[in-house]
Design a protein around this motif. Structure first.
Motif, PDB file in Angstrom:
ATOM      1  N   GLY A   1     -39.565  16.617 -48.428  1.00 27.64           N
ATOM      2  CA  GLY A   1     -39.053  16.269 -47.109  1.00 27.64           C
ATOM      3  C   GLY A   1     -39.878  15.178 -46.461  1.00 27.64           C
ATOM      4  N   TYR A   2     -39.463  14.810 -45.261  1.00 26.73           N
ATOM      5  CA  TYR A   2     -40.183  13.822 -44.463  1.00 26.73           C
ATOM      6  C   TYR A   2     -41.207  14.551 -43.613  1.00 26.73           C
ATOM      7  CZ  TYR A   2     -36.308  10.754 -45.682  1.00 26.73           C
ATOM      8  OH  TYR A   2     -35.381  10.012 -46.362  1.00 26.73           O
TER       9      TYR A   2
ATOM     10  N   THR B   1     -42.070  19.856 -42.877  1.00 24.10           N
ATOM     11  CA  THR B   1     -41.196  18.852 -43.485  1.00 24.10           C
ATOM     12  C   THR B   1     -39.807  18.931 -42.856  1.00 24.10           C
ATOM     13  OG1 THR B   1     -40.645  20.361 -45.298  1.00 24.10           O
ATOM     14  CG2 THR B   1     -42.414  18.762 -45.691  1.00 24.10           C
ATOM     15  N   MET B   2     -39.160  17.780 -42.817  1.00 25.54           N
ATOM     16  CA  MET B   2     -37.831  17.663 -42.233  1.00 25.54           C
ATOM     17  C   MET B   2     -36.906  17.008 -43.252  1.00 25.54           C
ATOM     18  SD  MET B   2     -39.243  16.397 -38.583  1.00 25.54           S
ATOM     19  CE  MET B   2     -41.015  16.594 -38.716  1.00 25.54           C
ATOM     20  N   ASP B   3     -35.651  17.395 -43.213  1.00 25.52           N
ATOM     21  CA  ASP B   3     -34.665  16.853 -44.150  1.00 25.52           C
ATOM     22  C   ASP B   3     -34.201  15.458 -43.776  1.00 25.52           C
ATOM     23  OD1 ASP B   3     -34.715  19.171 -45.699  1.00 25.52           O
ATOM     24  OD2 ASP B   3     -33.114  20.113 -44.531  1.00 25.52           O
ATOM     25  N   SER B   4     -34.345  15.109 -42.508  1.00 22.51           N
ATOM     26  CA  SER B   4     -33.807  13.833 -42.047  1.00 22.51           C
ATOM     27  C   SER B   4     -34.906  12.904 -41.548  1.00 22.51           C
ATOM     28  CB  SER B   4     -32.780  14.126 -40.943  1.00 22.51           C
ATOM     29  OG  SER B   4     -32.979  13.415 -39.793  1.00 22.51           O
TER      30      SER B   4
END
Length: 115
Positions: free
Chosen positions: A42-43, A77-80
């Motif tokens: 993820g980001y 973590t982020m998906d976008s």
């Protein structure tokens, strides 16, 4: 069609505003010499000095809570990219990174979104 549909997705509008070109995960892996088998976790939000990663973030009307960690494995973590960028904007001097699992190590790649 509404105006929002004509302007593109939220992620595309943010990328355009920042002057970023859209890259696929395959492109990023090639750019950094990562194996195709590397898992994208993820980001994340990275604070280059003192080299810490955002581990917890809570933003309410009353308070903003942040916790930082030294290890990218514990990073939030982020998906976008758009979500990571918006969070990074609330963390002074931070940048957006991509976090990859190579199996035997975690790799952190600078993605962009410097303010």
């Amino acid at each position: 069609m509404g105006q929002a549909k004509k302007r593109g997705s939220r992620e595309q509008r943010i990328a355009d505003a920042l002057g970023l070109k859209q890259r696929t995960l395959v492109d990023i892996k090639k750019e950094y010499g990562l194996p195709a088998t590397a898992d994208f976790l993820g980001y994340g939000v990275h604070l280059p000095v003192p080299d810490e990663f955002l581990a917890m973030f809570e933003d309410t009307a009353v308070a903003t809570k942040k916790a930082w960690c030294k290890n990218p494995q514990a990073a939030l973590t982020m998906d976008s990219f758009a979500d990571a960028y918006e969070t990074s904007c609330k963390c002074r001097d931070s940048t957006v990174v991509g976090i990859f699992d190579l199996g035997d190590q975690i790799y952190v790649a600078q993605i962009g979104g410097e303010k």
